[in-house]
Design an enzyme around this catalytic site. Structure first.
Site, short mmCIF file in Angstrom:
data_model
loop_
_atom_site.label_atom_id
_atom_site.label_comp_id
_atom_site.label_asym_id
_atom_site.label_seq_id
_atom_site.Cartn_x
_atom_site.Cartn_y
_atom_site.Cartn_z
N LYS A 133 24.47 2.29 -97.28
CA LYS A 133 25.30 3.43 -96.88
C LYS A 133 25.86 4.15 -98.09
O LYS A 133 25.96 3.59 -99.18
CB LYS A 133 26.45 2.97 -95.98
CG LYS A 133 27.46 2.08 -96.69
CD LYS A 133 28.58 1.74 -95.76
CE LYS A 133 29.52 0.88 -96.51
NZ LYS A 133 30.64 0.51 -96.63
N GLY A 157 35.38 0.97 -89.17
CA GLY A 157 34.43 2.05 -89.37
C GLY A 157 33.08 1.54 -89.87
O GLY A 157 32.02 1.92 -89.35
N THR A 158 33.10 0.68 -90.88
CA THR A 158 31.86 0.16 -91.46
C THR A 158 31.05 -0.61 -90.44
O THR A 158 29.84 -0.41 -90.29
CB THR A 158 32.18 -0.74 -92.67
OG1 THR A 158 32.79 0.05 -93.69
CG2 THR A 158 30.92 -1.37 -93.24
#
Length: 320
Positions: A200, A233-234
């Site tokens: 990411k 979130g991750t």
């Protein structure tokens, strides 16, 4: 044989009272008497209600939310015990707060992990017992011994009992980012599974953009592994990418520390994650005990570690 002949005593702060009681039960002990409250202006008010002179004392307190209150409680308790002539004081911190600020990522940043280490030492702690520090090198910030337990063995035992783990040909372990690869690899080795990585890019703080998935997850059930879930979130975006981009059939997750702050609960509720396995290093309030979250206790491993430290026996056997 216990050479020092000192009595053992367990104390609990308000941040880990449930876990402390479970540890005491495992050790067939009672929690020692201490009043842990506040003055009317919010200052910590601590009173140790029994003698600790010459005793081997363990203070059990995670520095999770409210972080500053729990940290000050721990520091004041240690100071009170030191001034009461405790023989040895061990700070048992299942979750070590402020661990994420372990370096100067930008100019003029603090290194609060080192600051907290210094505060614990100055307060009078003789050693620290903790689990899954955000970065293992934080152990070097201390000038006192640190026993660093690992959460992966505890999670592995719990996961092996789950129905979705029965067909290992369908399973794969996934790291949600590059920083968690080491931890995910340990889990993959223990479960004898392959490893994939969610690659990411984070364009700005608290915003994650998934770029690529390294490894073949198509048609697989994925197990995301991380040390903590904070705002989620991750982990939730990683799970979404595994389903939509990688073609996974199902996604599960596990972590040591369920910080679960800010929008975490809403994100987890609305995510594609089927189940999230967490350790009870942080006590979850009722509103965070949703059906998706499965709690696994660390009381047995901490009880065994405390017993080993008290008896001056090796703790390394618990790392396996």
């Amino acid at each position: 044989m216990i050479a020092h002949g000192n009595k053992i005593k367990l104390f609990a702060g308000n941040g880990s009272r449930k876990l402390a009681q479970a540890i005491a039960d495992k050790l067939k002990m009672q929690l020692s008497d201490a009043e842990v409250g506040t003055f009317s202006d919010g200052e910590c008010a601590i009173h140790i209600g029994e003698t600790v002179r010459g005793c081997d004392v363990f203070v059990i307190q995670s520095t999770a939310y409210p972080v500053n209150d729990n940290l000050m409680e721990l520091l004041v308790m240690i100071d009170a015990l030191r001034r009461a002539s405790a023989g040895r004081i061990t700070a048992v911190m299942p979750y070590f707060g402020y661990a994420r600020q372990d370096r100067k990522a930008r100019a003029r940043d603090p290194i609060t992990a080192k600051l907290v280490a210094d505060l614990l030492t100055s307060a009078g702690a003789d050693r620290v017992l903790t689990m899954d520090l955000h970065a293992a090198q934080i152990q070097g910030f201390f000038d006192i011994p640190v026993d660093h337990l690992l959460g992966i063995p505890v999670l592995t035992k719990a996961l092996l009992k789950q129905d979705f783990m029965k067909d290992k040909d369908e399973m794969i372990v996934v790291s949600p980012d590059v920083g968690s690869v080491g931890r995910a690899r340990q889990m993959a080795q223990k479960l004898n599974l392959n490893l994939a990585i969610v690659d990411k890019r984070r364009p700005k703080a608290n915003v994650m953009e998934v770029m690529n998935i390294v490894g073949d997850v198509r048609g697989k059930k994925c197990l995301l592994v991380d040390d903590m879930i904070d705002t989620a979130g991750t982990i939730t975006q990683g799970a979404k990418a595994l389903m939509e981009v990688g073609g996974a059939t199902a996604v599960y997750a596990c972590c040591t520390h369920p910080v679960l702050s800010g929008p975490a609960m809403e994100r987890l509720e609305n995510s594609v994650l089927k189940e999230i396995f967490v350790l009870d290093t942080i006590e979850l309030p009722p509103e965070k005990r949703i059906p998706k979250i499965k709690e696994v206790t660390v009381a047995p491993i901490f009880a065994e570690a405390i017993e080993s430290i008290y008896a001056d026996l090796p703790v390394s056997k618990l790392y396996e």
